[in-house]
Write an enzyme that holds these catalytic residues in place. Structure first.
Site, mmCIF file in Angstrom:
data_model
loop_
_atom_site.group_PDB
_atom_site.id
_atom_site.type_symbol
_atom_site.label_atom_id
_atom_site.label_comp_id
_atom_site.label_asym_id
_atom_site.label_seq_id
_atom_site.Cartn_x
_atom_site.Cartn_y
_atom_site.Cartn_z
ATOM 1 N N HIS A 17 0.841 -1.207 0.000
ATOM 2 C CA HIS A 17 0.000 0.000 0.000
ATOM 3 C C HIS A 17 0.874 1.255 0.000
ATOM 4 C CE1 HIS A 17 -2.917 -2.719 2.395
ATOM 5 N NE2 HIS A 17 -3.468 -2.554 1.215
ATOM 6 N N LYS A 41 -15.245 -8.192 6.616
ATOM 7 C CA LYS A 41 -13.977 -8.926 6.638
ATOM 8 C C LYS A 41 -13.515 -9.252 8.060
ATOM 9 C CE LYS A 41 -11.636 -7.597 2.327
ATOM 10 N NZ LYS A 41 -10.434 -6.940 1.789
ATOM 11 N N ARG A 90 -2.554 -5.993 -8.405
ATOM 12 C CA ARG A 90 -1.443 -6.885 -8.067
ATOM 13 C C ARG A 90 -1.285 -8.003 -9.075
ATOM 14 N NH1 ARG A 90 -3.575 -8.531 -2.508
ATOM 15 N NH2 ARG A 90 -5.407 -8.351 -3.819
ATOM 16 N N SER A 128 -3.130 -7.912 3.205
ATOM 17 C CA SER A 128 -3.231 -7.736 4.651
ATOM 18 C C SER A 128 -3.501 -9.082 5.335
ATOM 19 C CB SER A 128 -4.333 -6.734 4.983
ATOM 20 O OG SER A 128 -4.033 -5.491 4.399
HETATM 21 N N1 COA Z 1 -0.119 -4.158 -1.603
HETATM 22 C C1 COA Z 1 -0.455 -5.058 -0.669
HETATM 23 N N2 COA Z 1 -1.700 -5.482 -0.454
HETATM 24 C C2 COA Z 1 -2.657 -4.963 -1.219
HETATM 25 C C3 COA Z 1 -2.396 -4.022 -2.220
HETATM 26 C C4 COA Z 1 -1.059 -3.622 -2.396
HETATM 27 N N3 COA Z 1 -0.714 -2.738 -3.309
HETATM 28 N N4 COA Z 1 -3.550 -3.703 -2.816
HETATM 29 C C5 COA Z 1 -4.492 -4.411 -2.210
HETATM 30 N N5 COA Z 1 -3.957 -5.170 -1.254
HETATM 31 C C6 COA Z 1 -4.644 -6.120 -0.389
HETATM 32 C C7 COA Z 1 -5.485 -5.478 0.664
HETATM 33 O O1 COA Z 1 -4.764 -5.299 1.863
HETATM 34 C C8 COA Z 1 -6.590 -6.476 0.825
HETATM 35 O O2 COA Z 1 -6.153 -7.507 1.686
HETATM 36 P P1 COA Z 1 -7.198 -8.371 2.512
HETATM 37 O O3 COA Z 1 -8.263 -8.841 1.569
HETATM 38 O O4 COA Z 1 -6.356 -9.460 3.001
HETATM 39 O O5 COA Z 1 -7.727 -7.457 3.570
HETATM 40 C C9 COA Z 1 -6.747 -7.108 -0.541
HETATM 41 O O6 COA Z 1 -5.535 -6.862 -1.189
HETATM 42 C C10 COA Z 1 -7.865 -6.541 -1.330
HETATM 43 O O7 COA Z 1 -7.640 -5.139 -1.431
HETATM 44 P P2 COA Z 1 -8.775 -4.156 -1.892
HETATM 45 O O8 COA Z 1 -9.430 -4.674 -3.117
HETATM 46 O O9 COA Z 1 -8.209 -2.796 -1.897
HETATM 47 O O10 COA Z 1 -9.845 -4.370 -0.762
HETATM 48 P P3 COA Z 1 -10.139 -3.470 0.399
HETATM 49 O O11 COA Z 1 -11.071 -4.203 1.293
HETATM 50 O O12 COA Z 1 -8.879 -2.976 1.015
HETATM 51 O O13 COA Z 1 -10.880 -2.232 -0.286
HETATM 52 C C11 COA Z 1 -12.795 -1.079 -1.178
HETATM 53 C C12 COA Z 1 -12.039 -2.382 -1.072
HETATM 54 C C13 COA Z 1 -12.979 -0.464 0.180
HETATM 55 C C14 COA Z 1 -12.044 -0.092 -2.016
HETATM 56 C C15 COA Z 1 -14.147 -1.376 -1.849
HETATM 57 O O14 COA Z 1 -14.736 -2.477 -1.206
HETATM 58 C C16 COA Z 1 -15.086 -0.210 -1.735
HETATM 59 O O15 COA Z 1 -14.962 0.759 -2.464
HETATM 60 N N6 COA Z 1 -16.018 -0.284 -0.783
HETATM 61 C C17 COA Z 1 -16.947 0.810 -0.472
HETATM 62 C C18 COA Z 1 -18.342 0.493 -0.966
HETATM 63 C C19 COA Z 1 -18.389 0.742 -2.424
HETATM 64 O O16 COA Z 1 -18.234 1.840 -2.894
HETATM 65 N N7 COA Z 1 -18.622 -0.349 -3.165
HETATM 66 C C20 COA Z 1 -18.637 -0.303 -4.587
HETATM 67 C C21 COA Z 1 -20.020 -0.107 -5.074
HETATM 68 S S1 COA Z 1 -19.942 0.201 -6.796
#
Ligand code: COA
Length: 159
Positions: A17, A41, A90, A128
């Site tokens: 991140h 989660k 990723r 994560s």
């Molecule tokens: N390096 C390391 N880890 C990374 C990474 C990076 N560059 N990018 C992503 N990851 C990891 C994250 O830590 C996460 O790990 P986990 O699943 O073990 O917790 C995983 O990869 C998935 O990441 P991400 O897709 O960013 O999920 P998130 O839960 O962190 O974020 C949101 C997702 C919050 C952006 C998305 O669910 C959202 O926008 N939610 C709000 C509601 C909404 O608007 N929904 C869409 C309706 S159209």
């Protein structure tokens, strides 16, 4: 002035991140990291703990700040006058979900662009959950997360 938001659960923040945050901070004038509680989660860290860790990690980057939000990412982007939503890719497996998210967000707010960063190769396997698992079984996370996060993980799992 260009503003970007970088949304995520950050449970906890990793070097993957932070790599994206640093790169985004060079592209736009202001980066706002938005922590989503993501109760689906079953988070390890509270939002306050995640905020505290990220604050420590970004303290030397002038144009980056962190906050939390509930609800839709696109609404958070609009409320903050953002021009751009930053997301990391990723692997190919991230692509389909990210495409859907970006297209849905574009439908709601066409003026806000989603910009994808290809995750640096040394972090492409990282998540994560992996970090939490390594900590749970007493493994070494020092190559995956900053010292403050290593410390907080140890505190969590020593209870
Ligand atoms: N390096 C390391 N880890 C990374 C990474 C990076 N560059 N990018 C992503 N990851 C990891 C994250 O830590 C996460 O790990 P986990 O699943 O073990 O917790 C995983 O990869 C998935 O990441 P991400 O897709 O960013 O999920 P998130 O839960 O962190 O974020 C949101 C997702 C919050 C952006 C998305 O669910 C959202 O926008 N939610 C709000 C509601 C909404 O608007 N929904 C869409 C309706 S159209």
């Amino acid at each position: 002035m260009k503003t970007a938001i970088y949304p995520g659960s950050f449970d906890p923040v990793t070097y993957g991140h932070l790599d994206i945050i640093k790169r985004a901070s060079r592209l736009v004038d202001r980066v706002i990291i938005g922590i989503i509680p993501n109760s689906s989660k079953s988070p390890l860290f509270s939002v306050e703990e995640r905020l505290e860790m990220i604050k420590e990690c970004i303290k030397d980057i002038d144009n980056v700040e962190v906050t939390s939000f509930e609800g839709l990412t696109i609404n958070f982007a609009k409320q903050n006058g953002a021009d751009v939503i930053i997301r990391g890719l990723r692997a190919v497996t991230d692509f389909e979900y990210e495409m859907q998210l970006a297209q849905a967000n574009k439908t709601v707010a066409p003026e806000i662009e989603t910009v994808f960063y290809v995750t640096s190769s040394q972090y492409s396997f990282l998540s994560s959950s992996i970090v939490r698992d390594v900590a749970k079984y007493g493994g070494d996370n020092s190559r995956f997360v900053p010292d403050i996060v290593v410390k907080k993980l140890k505190e969590k799992f020593s209870r």
